[in-house]
Write a protein that holds these residues in place. Sequence first.
Motif, PDB file in Angstrom:
ATOM      1  N   LEU A  27     -13.199  60.748 -20.397  1.00 14.56           N
ATOM      2  CA  LEU A  27     -13.339  61.332 -21.554  1.00 14.56           C
ATOM      3  C   LEU A  27     -14.453  60.809 -22.349  1.00 14.56           C
ATOM      4  O   LEU A  27     -15.151  61.088 -23.096  1.00 14.56           O
ATOM      5  CB  LEU A  27     -12.055  61.672 -22.417  1.00 14.56           C
ATOM      6  CG  LEU A  27     -12.036  62.602 -23.764  1.00 14.56           C
ATOM      7  CD1 LEU A  27     -13.015  63.804 -23.288  1.00 14.56           C
ATOM      8  CD2 LEU A  27     -10.761  62.693 -24.112  1.00 14.56           C
ATOM      9  N   LEU A  28     -14.233  59.439 -22.628  1.00 20.38           N
ATOM     10  CA  LEU A  28     -15.116  58.476 -23.304  1.00 20.38           C
ATOM     11  C   LEU A  28     -16.424  58.463 -22.792  1.00 20.38           C
ATOM     12  O   LEU A  28     -17.341  58.453 -23.677  1.00 20.38           O
ATOM     13  CB  LEU A  28     -14.368  56.877 -23.602  1.00 20.38           C
ATOM     14  CG  LEU A  28     -15.258  56.098 -24.278  1.00 20.38           C
ATOM     15  CD1 LEU A  28     -15.084  56.640 -25.878  1.00 20.38           C
ATOM     16  CD2 LEU A  28     -14.752  54.852 -24.106  1.00 20.38           C
ATOM     17  N   ALA A  29     -16.558  58.570 -21.542  1.00 19.68           N
ATOM     18  CA  ALA A  29     -17.840  58.262 -21.000  1.00 19.68           C
ATOM     19  C   ALA A  29     -18.555  59.638 -21.459  1.00 19.68           C
ATOM     20  O   ALA A  29     -19.813  59.706 -21.803  1.00 19.68           O
ATOM     21  CB  ALA A  29     -17.643  58.202 -19.404  1.00 19.68           C
ATOM     22  N   GLY A  30     -17.688  60.844 -21.080  1.00 20.29           N
ATOM     23  CA  GLY A  30     -18.668  62.211 -21.532  1.00 20.29           C
ATOM     24  C   GLY A  30     -18.972  62.049 -23.259  1.00 20.29           C
ATOM     25  O   GLY A  30     -19.875  62.455 -23.414  1.00 20.29           O
ATOM     26  N   LEU A  31     -18.165  61.667 -24.000  1.00 20.21           N
ATOM     27  CA  LEU A  31     -18.151  61.648 -25.384  1.00 20.21           C
ATOM     28  C   LEU A  31     -19.567  60.827 -25.526  1.00 20.21           C
ATOM     29  O   LEU A  31     -20.523  61.123 -26.571  1.00 20.21           O
ATOM     30  CB  LEU A  31     -17.116  61.381 -25.988  1.00 20.21           C
ATOM     31  CG  LEU A  31     -15.901  62.208 -26.029  1.00 20.21           C
ATOM     32  CD1 LEU A  31     -14.730  61.653 -26.933  1.00 20.21           C
ATOM     33  CD2 LEU A  31     -16.315  63.455 -26.583  1.00 20.21           C
ATOM     34  N   MET A  32     -19.481  59.437 -24.909  1.00 19.59           N
ATOM     35  CA  MET A  32     -20.747  58.571 -25.319  1.00 19.59           C
ATOM     36  C   MET A  32     -22.142  59.177 -24.833  1.00 19.59           C
ATOM     37  O   MET A  32     -22.968  58.950 -25.343  1.00 19.59           O
ATOM     38  CB  MET A  32     -20.379  57.498 -24.741  1.00 19.59           C
ATOM     39  CG  MET A  32     -19.125  56.497 -25.456  1.00 19.59           C
ATOM     40  SD  MET A  32     -19.468  56.525 -27.092  1.00 19.59           S
ATOM     41  CE  MET A  32     -18.506  57.749 -28.030  1.00 19.59           C
ATOM     42  N   THR A  33     -22.054  60.113 -23.619  1.00 22.02           N
ATOM     43  CA  THR A  33     -23.320  60.503 -23.035  1.00 22.02           C
ATOM     44  C   THR A  33     -23.356  61.664 -23.933  1.00 22.02           C
ATOM     45  O   THR A  33     -24.814  61.817 -24.188  1.00 22.02           O
ATOM     46  CB  THR A  33     -22.991  61.202 -21.565  1.00 22.02           C
ATOM     47  OG1 THR A  33     -22.205  60.009 -20.953  1.00 22.02           O
ATOM     48  CG2 THR A  33     -24.046  61.607 -21.070  1.00 22.02           C
TER      49      THR A  33
END
Length: 330
Positions: free
Chosen positions: A89-95
């Motif tokens: 989820l964090l990876a998606g938000l930061m992307t």
Amino acid sequence: MTTDRTAPVLYLVIPCYNEEAVLPETTKRLTEKLHAMIRAGQIDRESRILYVDDGSRDQTWALISEYSAAIPYVDGVKLAHNRGHQNALLAGLMTAMPLCDCAISMDADLQDDIDAVDRFVEKYMEGCDVVYGVRNKRDKDTFFKRTTAEGYYKFLRLLGVDIVFNHADYRLMSRRALEGLSEYKEVNLFLRGIVPLIGFRSDYVYYDRGERFAGESKYPLKKMIALALDGITSFSVKPLKLISNLGILISILSVFGLLYALISHLLGVTVAGWTAIVASIWLLGGLQMLCLGVVGTYIGKIYSEVKQRPRYLIETHLKESATPKADKAE
């Protein structure tokens, strides 16, 4: 309240792990929702669905790639290997952060009410930077799940953790809030506890959570317990304080026990005491092991943090050439 915000570029960030059974319907419904909101002028036409494949072992990534090629609204990120729901989820938000004005995180299983997205965006347009999706009720949960979940939220609050009751990971965050989230570097992620620490103006959207559309839950009891322990040990040191208080209490009781034994000896009272001695040894031994386990958990988290290993690695971003958003007035 009126703001100078215009129709935002919205990203729907959806972590996926072995979700091939539900992805076709999820993509269909979310695409229809985005298209309807764009036609209504609620969001910008650059809005996207961003799937994050968390090392799936089925056809999840193949489906994401297929939808991305066929549907302009769909984008996808593939992690190098499985890192768990919170890191995905964090990876998606930061992307999404440099590409959007706001992002809504949600699950792929269609349990989160898609129609609530409109209300999330309305709250954003009113000036909110964080909007929490909160469940109206838990009548569809089993008695065990409902009791343990509600008890867990209450327990976290008792420990001093700032957490939104009956809120999971269905939330909207503005780009400013996402930039704030990026400043939190801990490896042991518990986003439900981190996001309230960011601050900024926030509000709530209440919705009814549905049944999973297809496939199996990716949060069995073992993972739920692990997430619960992460939430407790990542945001409160009260368990360590409880150990100290417990040690003081046992020490006081031991003094009274010693006085009782001494007085009994002086009075010549014969006390067999075998059962009491054995029971006390087992009790103290169990408490010591429990306390060592709690301390070990905190030490293990410190060990993970000081290594500063990356929380995730992105192997592929299907539409990496997307243009980052220019700063806009908030």
